[in-house]
Write an enzyme that holds these catalytic residues in place. Structure first.
Site, short mmCIF file in Angstrom:
data_model
loop_
_atom_site.label_atom_id
_atom_site.label_comp_id
_atom_site.label_asym_id
_atom_site.label_seq_id
_atom_site.Cartn_x
_atom_site.Cartn_y
_atom_site.Cartn_z
N ASP A 311 0.81 -1.22 0.00
CA ASP A 311 0.00 0.00 0.00
C ASP A 311 0.85 1.27 0.00
O ASP A 311 0.32 2.36 -0.22
CB ASP A 311 -0.93 0.02 1.22
CG ASP A 311 -2.04 -1.01 1.10
OD1 ASP A 311 -2.32 -1.44 -0.04
OD2 ASP A 311 -2.63 -1.38 2.13
N ARG A 464 -0.09 -9.17 -5.35
CA ARG A 464 0.83 -9.23 -4.21
C ARG A 464 1.58 -10.56 -4.10
O ARG A 464 2.47 -10.71 -3.27
CB ARG A 464 0.06 -8.99 -2.91
CG ARG A 464 -0.79 -10.14 -2.44
CD ARG A 464 -1.42 -9.84 -1.09
NE ARG A 464 -1.91 -11.06 -0.44
CZ ARG A 464 -2.43 -11.09 0.78
NH1 ARG A 464 -2.54 -9.98 1.47
NH2 ARG A 464 -2.84 -12.22 1.31
#
Length: 549
Positions: A311, A464
């Site tokens: 993030d 991810r």
């Protein structure tokens, strides 16, 4: 022959150097005027002046300000003060420097085990001193620092408090005999590209740089809970030889299992004196507690953190590892949505990406993809009626649209009646914002009588779980190297990161104070608006809305 340069040697920028440069330019100008027509002479002089100024700024930018260490000559600090008095634009931020900024800068201290080890503390020569030049000269002093802008605040402000942060890198003296080091590595939280590269980098740095025996480096499985609840694994060179090509983490990861007493007892029983913790802000809060407990017990144990989050919401840092890779993977999904949107009549390509509280992935992927018509992130206040009207306009005028939404955008996009109840803390449980928005678009288009197609893509876990790309491979390697240098020096309770292209050691308690968010008044956010061409979605009367008032 002069001695080879070291990190702690600096060359001051003096008035004599400036006068010599100006004299040379004046002589060059006189010769040009004599030999060339006036117009050509003026053009060449202008080019030379601009080039000279650029070289001067570049030279000054590359001089790192260093705080003089205790007992040192004080030359770095003197040069820093001189450069600041000269009002040089430092570090590329374009902010006029001053002596007052230097004096008022805040020093962010990192703990060192010598503070509580007392007479038991010993120092050893760094093995790099016996290596060939330049490795034998590549050292920083223990207290050497960088002067850098603070986190969160806008570094372009003319007045802002600056921070002294400890420079990362090897020191001439280390706090551990490499043969006595017992190191452990643990990964916590969600997966992230580059985890295996960091693990590999730590193992190789310990063994090849400092000579730590392979059988004294351990991997802790499945996060903090693995310290006291699972069998540890040995991380030798063979075990980590090719793991940088794999996604995820060979150690496994978890968010549970925290028990400070059991964890500390396990570390003491196994004789661990270096613990490397890889994780996000929650993981780092745990690492800080471990470091404080080791200090309280006066243990010969250092705790080093390596920040991890796709993030990109950790303060101080230019970026966290794995972020660039995740943006690249998100772009692939966006390109697929664009292909679908253009391959069917009146088609909307909808992509949901990660970003629970920060919309950096969605924002930068939308800019880089070059095909997004609307990007929605958690930091935006969104009027869903405005959004639906824009979708209607796109269908009527362009017959296609590509929409990117971050998973946390539902906090403002969804209405209270859309919640699925409340959790144990009383907070509303929001629906999956991607599926919710897909359903809401369907209802709106049906109400308006518009025929449309919608292709929904959710690459949330795909972005991810991939291996790190080239940029993140480099960053992960450097972070691992510097974490080992810091731990071997005896620093503890720190995390390593890159800020303004410089690596440093930051106290963990500083990076866990506040998470970074997208500033909806920032230049980057404006770039996103310009590149997507989306209208203002803020509710009417909102203080920052284009239609406010």
């Amino acid at each position: 022959r002069p001695p080879p340069p070291t990190y702690t040697q600096h060359t001051p920028v003096t008035h004599t150097t400036e006068r010599a440069t100006m004299k040379t330019l004046a002589q060059l100008g006189q010769r040009l005027r004599q030999r060339l027509p006036p117009l050509k002479a003026r053009n060449l002089l202008r080019t030379a002046a601009i080039g000279g100024a650029g070289v001067g700024i570049s030279m000054c930018t590359n001089y790192a300000l260093s705080e003089p260490s205790v007992g040192g000559s004080g030359l770095p600090g003197l040069i820093a003060a001189q450069m600041l008095r000269r009002s040089t634009c430092l570090f590329g931020f374009g902010e006029p420097s001053s002596k007052q900024q230097l004096e008022n800068a805040k020093t962010l201290e990192v703990d060192h085990i010598s503070a509580w080890m007392g007479n038991d503390y010993k120092e050893y020569d760094n093995p790099l001193k016996s290596r060939p030049y330049p490795l034998s000269q590549n050292f920083a002093t223990r207290g050497e620092r960088y002067l850098l802008p603070p986190p969160i605040e806008d570094p372009h402000k003319r007045v802002c408090e600056r921070n002294w942060l400890i420079r990362a890198g090897p020191r001439e003296k280390i706090a551990f005999n490499p043969k006595d080091v017992k190191a452990a590595v643990v990964t916590c939280g969600g997966l992230c590209p580059g985890l295996n590269t960091v693990i590999q980098g730590i193992v190789r740095s310990l063994h090849f740089t400092y000579g730590v025996p392979q059988d004294q480096i351990y991997g802790i499985p499945y996060g903090y809970g693995g310290m006291h609840g699972r069998e540890w694994t040995n991380l030798d060179l063979e075990a980590v030889s090719n793991i940088h090509t794999l996604g995820g983490t060979i150690l496994g990861s978890s968010r549970g299992g925290w028990d400070l007493e059991k964890m500390m007892n396990a570390l003491e029983e196994k004789g661990i004196n270096q613990l490397y913790v890889i994780g996000g802000d929650g993981t780092h809060r745990g690492a800080q507690k471990l470091a404080e407990e080791a200090k309280k017990r006066k243990l010969n144990l250092v705790v080093a953190g390596i920040p991890k989050t796709i993030d990109n919401d950790i303060p101080f840092l230019d970026q966290s590892f794995g972020y660039r890779t995740s943006v690249g993977e998100a772009i692939r999904a966006i390109k697929a949505a664009d292909t679908e949107a253009n391959g069917a009549p009146n088609c909307i390509g909808l992509v949901k990406v990660m970003g629970r509280h920060a919309g950096f992935i969605a924002m930068q992927a939308s800019i880089a993809a070059r095909c997004v018509n609307c990007c929605l992130i958690p930091e935006m206040d969104i009027d869903k009626e405005k959004f639906f009207k824009y979708m209607k306009h796109r269908m009527e005028t362009k017959q296609h649209a590509v929409v990117v939404i971050a998973e946390g955008a539902g906090a403002t996009l969804c209405s209270p009646e859309d919640s699925l109840g409340t959790d144990a803390s009383g907070n509303p449980i929001l629906p999956d914002v991607g599926l919710w928005l897909k359903d809401q678009i369907k209802k709106y288009m049906k109400k308006e009588g518009i025929k449309y197609n919608l292709k929904y893509i959710d690459p949330t876990y795909m972005i991810r779980s991939v291996p790190a790309d080239a940029d993140d491979q480099l960053l992960c390697t450097f972070l691992a190297n510097h974490a080992v240098h810091g731990a071997m020096t005896g620093f503890t309770g720190f995390t390593v990161g890159q800020m303004n292209h410089k690596f440093m050691y930051i106290p963990i308690k500083e990076v866990t104070k506040k998470s970074r968010r997208v500033d909806v008044k920032s230049t980057m956010f404006c770039r996103m608006l310009l590149n997507t061409g989306q209208p203002d979605f803020t509710p009417y009367g909102h203080p920052y809305g284009l239609n406010s008032g």
